[in-house]
Design a protein around this motif. Structure first.
Motif, PDB file in Angstrom:
ATOM      1  N   GLY A  81       0.813  -1.211   0.000  1.00 14.70           N
ATOM      2  CA  GLY A  81       0.000   0.000   0.000  1.00 14.70           C
ATOM      3  C   GLY A  81       0.844   1.257   0.000  1.00 14.70           C
ATOM      4  O   GLY A  81       0.571   2.196  -0.762  1.00 14.70           O
ATOM      5  N   CYS A  82       1.872   1.298   0.844  1.00 13.63           N
ATOM      6  CA  CYS A  82       2.772   2.459   0.864  1.00 13.63           C
ATOM      7  C   CYS A  82       3.501   2.613  -0.461  1.00 13.63           C
ATOM      8  O   CYS A  82       3.675   3.733  -0.962  1.00 13.63           O
ATOM      9  N   VAL A  85       0.915   4.042  -3.030  1.00  8.13           N
ATOM     10  CA  VAL A  85       0.562   5.447  -2.784  1.00  8.13           C
ATOM     11  C   VAL A  85       1.736   6.363  -3.114  1.00  8.13           C
ATOM     12  O   VAL A  85       1.571   7.383  -3.819  1.00  8.13           O
ATOM     13  N   LEU A  86       2.921   6.027  -2.618  1.00  3.01           N
ATOM     14  CA  LEU A  86       4.088   6.882  -2.855  1.00  3.01           C
ATOM     15  C   LEU A  86       4.454   6.918  -4.342  1.00  3.01           C
ATOM     16  O   LEU A  86       4.775   7.989  -4.888  1.00  3.01           O
ATOM     17  N   THR A  88       2.492   6.510  -6.872  1.00 10.85           N
ATOM     18  CA  THR A  88       1.473   7.270  -7.600  1.00 10.85           C
ATOM     19  C   THR A  88       1.645   8.768  -7.402  1.00 10.85           C
ATOM     20  O   THR A  88       1.573   9.549  -8.361  1.00 10.85           O
ATOM     21  N   LEU A  89       1.880   9.196  -6.165  1.00 14.65           N
ATOM     22  CA  LEU A  89       2.022  10.625  -5.884  1.00 14.65           C
ATOM     23  C   LEU A  89       3.289  11.199  -6.520  1.00 14.65           C
ATOM     24  O   LEU A  89       3.256  12.273  -7.141  1.00 14.65           O
ATOM     25  N   PHE A 208      -1.587   3.014  -9.194  1.00 17.00           N
ATOM     26  CA  PHE A 208      -1.576   2.475  -7.823  1.00 17.00           C
ATOM     27  C   PHE A 208      -1.706   0.957  -7.830  1.00 17.00           C
ATOM     28  O   PHE A 208      -0.985   0.260  -7.115  1.00 17.00           O
ATOM     29  N   PHE A 212       1.042  -1.536  -6.489  1.00 18.63           N
ATOM     30  CA  PHE A 212       0.656  -2.398  -5.366  1.00 18.63           C
ATOM     31  C   PHE A 212       0.983  -3.855  -5.664  1.00 18.63           C
ATOM     32  O   PHE A 212       1.538  -4.570  -4.826  1.00 18.63           O
TER      33      PHE A 212
END
Length: 288
Positions: A81-82, A85-86, A88-89, A208, A212
């Motif tokens: 998950g981290c 998210v990271l 993608t951002l 994401f 993932f």
């Protein structure tokens, strides 16, 4: 003439149906076999039995106590998950800069992203581990076995793909929308968050999910860079086979049951983001 065309159309329709059935069986049969083995006693699996004499529901109960399955699944969700998210951002910001600005070193940087994709991951394992050990000894910090270490490792492989993926989406967003927003007084950050972000949301979801999955399915790096307290479910599943290597019986039924259970988070993610994934992959962006 019309009759022959009708026969030809009917032939291709039937051929399409047959191919779809064959393709469906090729996908479903392995899954069905995993389900069957997960309900088969280990002694019968080892004996080569195809169908169990009785249903071993205990495999789904014992798999939680044989290894720390729940703990490993939690680690995988956290790490993957981290990573997602990271990646993608960071890819969102990087793709926006690469698509909207021209600066020195832009093309070499984009080429380097492609180059990273061509390097086999297995070739990076030993150099990465040696570098981590050197940093550990120099700074007297513990890196191997930490969550941040494995997350950063996955980011090195997820970011190049994520950047190129979001670049393709960013190219489909009309720059006139941003110019109009700036004329109305929006700053660059407001343009990114209020104009670009809603339009590129399907691409971010696809990014994401792929990032993932990269962390969720990895075994190689997780086997070396994690400890029992931080190991992922992909590493934990090997423990069911390790008993056979030490002279005991392999828990095949529990292994298959755990494999099915560990796939639930991925299925949930695909079901939850299904609309965005299909729309993002098919169209490349949300239609305005």
């Amino acid at each position: 003439m019309t009759h022959s065309m009708s026969l030809e159309r009917r032939f291709w329709q039937r051929l399409r149906i047959v191919l779809l059935i064959v393709f469906g069986l090729a996908i479903l049969l392995p899954i069905a076999y995993v389900v069957l083995v997960s309900l088969t006693p280990d002694t019968e699996v080892g004996g080569g039995s195809i169908f169990p004499t009785h249903i071993a529901w205990d495999n789904y109960r014992l798999m939680w106590s044989t290894v720390h399955l729940a703990h490993d699944i939690g680690n995988s969700v956290l790490i993957s998950g981290c990573t997602g998210v990271l990646a993608t951002l960071v890819a969102l910001l990087a793709s926006y800069v690469l698509s909207r600005f021209r600066f020195r070193g832009r093309k070499p940087f984009m080429v380097s992203l492609i180059t990273m994709q061509t390097i086999p991951q297995v070739m990076m394992l030993l150099p990465l581990f040696v570098i981590l050990v050197i940093i550990q000894n120099a700074l007297r910090v513990h890196l191997v076995g930490q969550y941040v270490t494995i997350i950063v490792t996955y980011l090195t492989f997820a970011l190049p793909f994520a950047c190129w993926l979001l670049l393709s989406y960013m190219a489909n967003i009309p720059i006139e929308l941003e110019e109009a927003a700036q004329m109305d007084g929006c700053t660059r950050w407001q343009v990114l968050t209020r104009i670009v972000l809603p339009l590129i949301l399907p691409g971010m979801v696809v990014t994401f999910v792929f990032s993932f999955l990269l962390g969720w399915s990895d075994v190689l790096f997780a086997s070396v860079l994690t400890t029992p307290s931080t190991q992922t479910v992909a590493v934990g599943l090997q423990s069911y086979i390790a008993t056979g290597e030490s002279g005991g019986s392999v828990f095949w039924g529990q292994l298959m049951a755990a494999s099915l259970t560990s796939g639930i988070p991925v299925v949930v993610i695909f079901l939850f983001f299904q609309k965005f994934i299909i729309g993002g992959l098919a169209n490349g962006a949300v239609k305005g």
